[in-house]
Design a protein around this motif. Structure first.
Motif, short mmCIF file in Angstrom:
data_model
loop_
_atom_site.label_atom_id
_atom_site.label_comp_id
_atom_site.label_asym_id
_atom_site.label_seq_id
_atom_site.Cartn_x
_atom_site.Cartn_y
_atom_site.Cartn_z
N LEU A 186 51.09 33.31 46.46
CA LEU A 186 51.17 31.94 46.97
C LEU A 186 52.29 31.81 47.99
CD1 LEU A 186 50.66 30.01 43.61
CD2 LEU A 186 48.99 30.32 45.45
N ARG A 187 53.41 32.49 47.75
CA ARG A 187 54.57 32.39 48.65
C ARG A 187 54.26 33.06 49.98
NH1 ARG A 187 58.32 31.09 51.33
NH2 ARG A 187 60.54 31.13 50.82
N ALA A 188 53.49 34.16 49.93
CA ALA A 188 53.20 34.92 51.15
C ALA A 188 51.93 34.45 51.84
CB ALA A 188 53.09 36.41 50.83
N GLY A 189 51.18 33.56 51.21
CA GLY A 189 49.96 33.08 51.82
C GLY A 189 48.85 34.10 51.85
N GLU A 190 48.88 35.08 50.93
CA GLU A 190 47.85 36.12 50.89
C GLU A 190 46.57 35.57 50.27
OE1 GLU A 190 49.45 39.42 48.80
OE2 GLU A 190 51.14 39.69 50.16
N ARG A 191 45.48 36.30 50.46
CA ARG A 191 44.19 35.92 49.90
C ARG A 191 43.63 37.10 49.09
NH1 ARG A 191 42.01 31.32 52.18
NH2 ARG A 191 43.11 30.52 54.03
N PRO A 192 44.05 37.25 47.85
CA PRO A 192 43.56 38.36 47.04
C PRO A 192 42.12 38.13 46.61
CG PRO A 192 44.90 36.92 45.70
CD PRO A 192 44.99 36.40 47.11
N ARG A 193 41.52 39.18 46.07
CA ARG A 193 40.14 39.07 45.60
C ARG A 193 40.06 38.12 44.41
NH1 ARG A 193 38.32 45.05 44.48
NH2 ARG A 193 40.52 45.26 43.92
N ALA A 194 38.85 37.62 44.17
CA ALA A 194 38.65 36.68 43.06
C ALA A 194 39.02 37.31 41.72
CB ALA A 194 37.19 36.22 43.04
N LEU A 195 38.86 38.64 41.63
CA LEU A 195 39.17 39.34 40.38
C LEU A 195 40.64 39.16 40.01
CD1 LEU A 195 38.21 41.17 38.11
CD2 LEU A 195 38.71 43.15 39.57
N PHE A 196 41.51 39.01 41.01
CA PHE A 196 42.93 38.81 40.73
C PHE A 196 43.14 37.55 39.91
CE2 PHE A 196 46.90 36.67 41.86
CZ PHE A 196 47.83 37.67 41.66
N TRP A 197 42.54 36.46 40.35
CA TRP A 197 42.71 35.18 39.66
C TRP A 197 41.99 35.19 38.31
CZ3 TRP A 197 46.62 32.88 41.58
CH2 TRP A 197 46.88 32.95 42.96
N VAL A 198 40.86 35.87 38.24
CA VAL A 198 40.16 35.99 36.96
C VAL A 198 41.04 36.72 35.94
CG1 VAL A 198 38.18 37.03 35.80
CG2 VAL A 198 37.87 35.88 37.98
N SER A 199 41.69 37.79 36.41
CA SER A 199 42.56 38.56 35.53
C SER A 199 43.74 37.72 35.04
CB SER A 199 43.08 39.81 36.25
OG SER A 199 42.02 40.58 36.75
N CYS A 200 44.33 36.95 35.96
CA CYS A 200 45.43 36.05 35.56
C CYS A 200 44.95 35.05 34.51
CB CYS A 200 45.97 35.31 36.77
SG CYS A 200 46.88 36.35 37.95
N GLY A 201 43.75 34.52 34.73
CA GLY A 201 43.20 33.57 33.78
C GLY A 201 42.94 34.18 32.42
N LEU A 202 42.41 35.40 32.42
CA LEU A 202 42.16 36.09 31.14
C LEU A 202 43.46 36.33 30.39
CD1 LEU A 202 39.43 38.70 32.18
CD2 LEU A 202 39.13 36.64 30.80
N GLY A 203 44.52 36.68 31.12
CA GLY A 203 45.81 36.88 30.48
C GLY A 203 46.32 35.59 29.85
N ALA A 204 46.16 34.48 30.57
CA ALA A 204 46.58 33.19 30.03
C ALA A 204 45.77 32.82 28.79
CB ALA A 204 46.45 32.11 31.10
N VAL A 205 44.47 33.11 28.82
CA VAL A 205 43.63 32.83 27.65
C VAL A 205 44.06 33.69 26.46
CG1 VAL A 205 41.29 33.08 26.74
CG2 VAL A 205 41.65 32.07 29.00
N ALA A 206 44.38 34.96 26.72
CA ALA A 206 44.82 35.86 25.64
C ALA A 206 46.12 35.35 25.01
CB ALA A 206 45.01 37.27 26.19
#
Length: 331
Positions: free
Chosen positions: A157-177
């Motif tokens: 977010l700070r660098a304004g990058e656009r990672p793949r959707a899998l990045f955000w899915v992985s973050c979400g799965l970690g939060a769910v865990a």
């Protein structure tokens, strides 16, 4: 690097070069399939950064056990703020010996205030109060285990990058865990200690990102030193006041815990950590934090005698898998 001085000059020059040197490899050129010198240096730099970040993680893995020891003889608020005051003394000494300015440049003041809020006040206060509220060291380690993913997300977010959707899915799965784990051990509801740990997680992620960014231009030890000195007008008087007004029962264990929290967790550990983030990349070097929850559990078992159940271990492994996936899918 080729400099274009006129339209067509490069094309014609390369054509003549091709006729003269057909079949010959220019002197100094890397063999076919081999890594270019610049690539090798870049790889070596990334490895050094990962090693330095790993040293920081090893230091940080003892933060929770040392806080538990310290709180056996000192008030939780005194431990949280006092560690920063202790670290500020060491920071001033380092800066004076190096003949470096005690305060950061004004142009970077906003970034340093973010670091102060995150790792000087936020993380120590939130995590210390969570441990005091009943969270075990191993429980805290699992929740904070999501920190690398949170740090990588902040960096994106700070660098304004656009990672793949899998990045955000992985973050979400970690939060769910993490949520599933806290619900399972909290009798179906999230406790106040869990919310405090989330606050510690977010505070550290934002500050780590900002500190890693600053360390690209300023040595890591100076980044954390400037942050500690900048906060000293608050941390030192608050520490003195708490020491005089709270119940203080120091012994060897609590003093050792406070010393470790102040000198190692709050200062010395940040020197290789910020340098590693700058050298190896915030997200890549941050992968070394995958080992931190397991190391913390090991120290909790060895030093505090905590029993680590199968649910805790399983949750830690799931979180580590999610974090590893975020790191691989960032680009």
């Amino acid at each position: 690097m080729t400099v274009v001085t006129a339209p067509g000059a490069v094309v014609q020059g390369e054509a003549r070069q091709g006729r003269k040197g057909a079949g010959r490899r220019p002197a100094g050129a890397a063999p076919s399939g081999g890594a270019q010198p610049g690539e090798r240096e870049k790889t070596a730099r990334a490895r050094r950064g990962t090693l330095l970040a790993g040293l920081g993680v090893l230091s940080f893995s003892g933060s929770f056990p040392s806080a538990v020891f310290a709180m056996r003889g000192f008030d939780p608020y005194l431990v949280a703020i006092g560690r920063a005051a202790i670290a500020a003394v060491a920071a001033v000494a380092f800066l004076l010996v190096a003949r470096a300015p005690l305060l950061p440049p004004r142009s970077q003041l906003r970034s340093y205030l973010v670091i102060v809020a995150g790792v000087v006040f936020g993380f120590p206060l939130f995590s210390g109060l969570a441990l005091d509220a009943g969270a075990s060291t191993s429980h805290a380690a699992v929740v904070i285990g999501l920190l690398p993913a949170a740090t990588a997300a902040c960096a994106v977010l700070r660098a304004g990058e656009r990672p793949r959707a899998l990045f955000w899915v992985s973050c979400g799965l970690g939060a769910v865990a993490i949520t599933a784990f806290t619900l399972s051990v909290g009798g179906g509801h999230i406790t106040g200690a869990d919310l405090l740990l989330v606050g510690a997680l977010l505070s550290a992620a934002v500050a780590y990102t900002e500190g890693g960014r600053l360390s690209r231009e300023t040595p890591g030890w100076r980044v954390i030193s400037h942050a500690l000195v900048l906060a000293a007008p608050l941390t030192v008087p608050i520490t003195v006041t708490l020491a005089l007004t709270t119940d203080v029962r120091p012994d060897a264990a609590s003093l050792s815990g406070l010393a470790y929290a102040g000198l190692v967790s709050m200062f010395l550990g940040f020197i290789p950590w910020y340098a590693g983030l700058a050298m190896g990349g915030i997200a890549r070097a941050g992968q070394t934090q995958l080992a931190q929850p397991l190391l913390t559990m090991l120290w909790a078992w060895l030093l505090l005698g905590e029993s680590v159940g199968p649910v805790t271990i399983a949750a830690a492994l799931v979180v580590l898998a999610c974090v590893a996936l975020t790191q691989r899918s960032r680009s």
